[in-house]
Design an enzyme around this catalytic site. Structure first.
Site, PDB file in Angstrom:
ATOM      1  N   ARG A 166       0.839  -1.216   0.000  1.00 20.81           N
ATOM      2  CA  ARG A 166       0.000   0.000   0.000  1.00 20.81           C
ATOM      3  C   ARG A 166       0.868   1.258   0.000  1.00 20.81           C
ATOM      4  NH1 ARG A 166      -2.337  -3.724  -0.732  1.00 20.81           N
ATOM      5  NH2 ARG A 166      -4.298  -4.485   0.100  1.00 20.81           N
ATOM      6  N   SER A 240     -10.393  -0.136   4.226  1.00 17.24           N
ATOM      7  CA  SER A 240      -9.500  -0.337   5.389  1.00 17.24           C
ATOM      8  C   SER A 240      -8.863   0.992   5.775  1.00 17.24           C
ATOM      9  CB  SER A 240      -8.381  -1.316   5.038  1.00 17.24           C
ATOM     10  OG  SER A 240      -8.938  -2.530   4.611  1.00 17.24           O
ATOM     11  N   GLU A 336      -3.847   3.892   6.512  1.00 18.30           N
ATOM     12  CA  GLU A 336      -3.737   3.656   5.068  1.00 18.30           C
ATOM     13  C   GLU A 336      -4.373   4.825   4.299  1.00 18.30           C
ATOM     14  OE1 GLU A 336      -4.940  -0.303   3.651  1.00 18.30           O
ATOM     15  OE2 GLU A 336      -5.869   0.657   1.925  1.00 18.30           O
TER      16      GLU A 336
END
Ligand SMILES: Cc1cc2nc3c(=O)[nH]c(=O)nc-3n(C[C@H](O)[C@H](O)[C@H](O)COP(=O)(O)OP(=O)(O)OC[C@H]3O[C@@H](n4cnc5c(N)ncnc54)[C@H](O)[C@@H]3O)c2cc1C
Length: 340
Positions: A166, A240, A336
């Site tokens: 990510r 998320s 994130e």
């Protein structure tokens, strides 16, 4: 190109946060973007503009006293092909899932496991999107980006992008410096199916799929995602909120003694990835709600806006979660979602 002032971004971020942009405009080609970036004072007076895609990976913590420029560059072209691969260039403003469906329709394999991820193609390299055992880097070939200050076009290959979990160079060293204009993907003409991750194999069996195809995998992923993740059109969220933290094997073994049920995956480099959702759940956050800010009742990793939460309320909740996980497990979670 219409320039809007004091423009509500509520419809332009999947959290549904009602923050305002001092100036807002969309661009659908490089000329329009260049015109919006002149005079230069626009950049120096208000800092870098926020480049917006589908708004599915941002948390707006307040009004933006500057420019928000929405990338609407569209188009999908074949750049080249050989017996094995086809190279597709897509405009950054193309919806990601529509691009996936285009590939499936044409029997180009590689992105089927990434079905139904919200947002646009241009943001996909930003955080090297990933799901069900596949990451963007597996199909990435190159991208073209415009440097906001130098006003130059720059090509990035996979090595230049420094993709990680990510993560990419655009979230770190080149943060807020480039506008991604097009992304070129290398798709396979001979599919290599990846069904080992999550519940894909189980879902295919349930659906009675006898002959594997990229369409069958995409359909399975769509069904799993639709049943598991809250739909942002119904309840505001950005997927998320935290990354799964990676820790060393010694720290993991210590944790395992105290928390035998800890959910973890061994990594190739010898480290261990912990399921952030499990850590958050153990701290009692799953289903928590204060005002309209909450932690989803079925997915502890997903923070939600039940209606009128402010970005600050969601951010403060994320901080409380970070602190409690740190206190209980000695593990620091990382957000994130891009905090704006
Ligand atoms: C329900 C849900 C599920 C999700 N599931 C997943 C998942 O499985 N895997 C996963 O990886 N992600 C997932 N996400 C996160 C998100 O969908 C991805 O990160 C997606 O790539 C974001 O795209 P976007 O166009 O919405 O980006 P935005 O939110 O608009 O932007 C994200 C960041 O990229 C920058 N940016 C956007 N476009 C450009 C551009 N053209 N040039 C330069 N910078 C740009 C923005 O400034 C911002 O910093 C999920 C989100 C939701 C809401």
């Amino acid at each position: 190109m219409q320039i809007q002032e004091n423009f509500s971004l509520k419809r332009f971020n999947t959290f549904g946060i009602d923050a305002q942009a001092r100036f807002f405009a969309s661009f659908s080609n490089l000329n329009d973007l260049a015109a919006l970036l002149t005079p230069d004072s626009r950049l120096t007076t208000h800092g870098s503009p926020l480049i917006l895609g589908g708004g599915s990976n941002i948390l707006l913590t307040g009004n933006i006293n500057g420019w928000v420029l929405k990338n609407e560059i569209t188009g999908i072209d074949i750049v080249k092909e050989d017996d094995e691969f086809v190279y597709l260039r897509t405009g950054a403003g193309e919806n990601w899932h529509r691009f996936v469906l285009y590939c499936i329709d044409h029997n180009y394999a590689g992105v089927e496991n990434l079905s139904l991820i919200p947002g646009n193609a241009g943001a996909s390299p930003m955080q090297n999107i990933g799901a069900y055992g596949v990451e963007l880097k597996d199909v990435f070939y190159e991208l073209e980006a415009f440097h906001l200050l130098d006003k130059t076009l720059v090509k990035f290959n996979a090595g230049d992008c420094a993709f990680g979990y990510r993560d990419s160079v655009f979230k770190n060293r080149y943060r807020n410096q480039f506008v991604i204009l097009t992304v070129c993907f290398r798709l396979s003409k001979q599919p290599r199916f990846n069904t080992s991750y999550g519940a894909i194999a189980q879902e295919l069996e349930k659906a009675g799929v006898k002959e594997l195809s990229i369409k069958a995998i995409s359909d399975a992923v769509i069904r799993i995602r639709s049943s598991k993740l809250p739909d942002p059109a119904v309840i505001g969220n950005a997927g998320s909120f935290f990354k799964n933290p990676q820790i060393g094997i010694e720290q993991f073994q210590q944790l395992k003694k105290t928390f035998p049920g800890i959910v973890a995956y061994p990594m190739e480099d010898g480290s261990v990835k912990l399921a952030a959702g499990w850590l958050i759940e153990q701290c009692g956050w799953k289903g928590y709600r204060k005002g309209d800010a909450g932690c989803h009742a079925h997915q502890a990793l997903v923070l939600v806006n039940y209606g009128d939460a402010s970005g600050k309320e969601i951010y403060d909740l994320s901080t409380a979660i970070l602190e409690s996980v740190q206190q209980k497990f000695g593990v620091m979670l990382e957000r994130e979602v891009n905090i704006i």
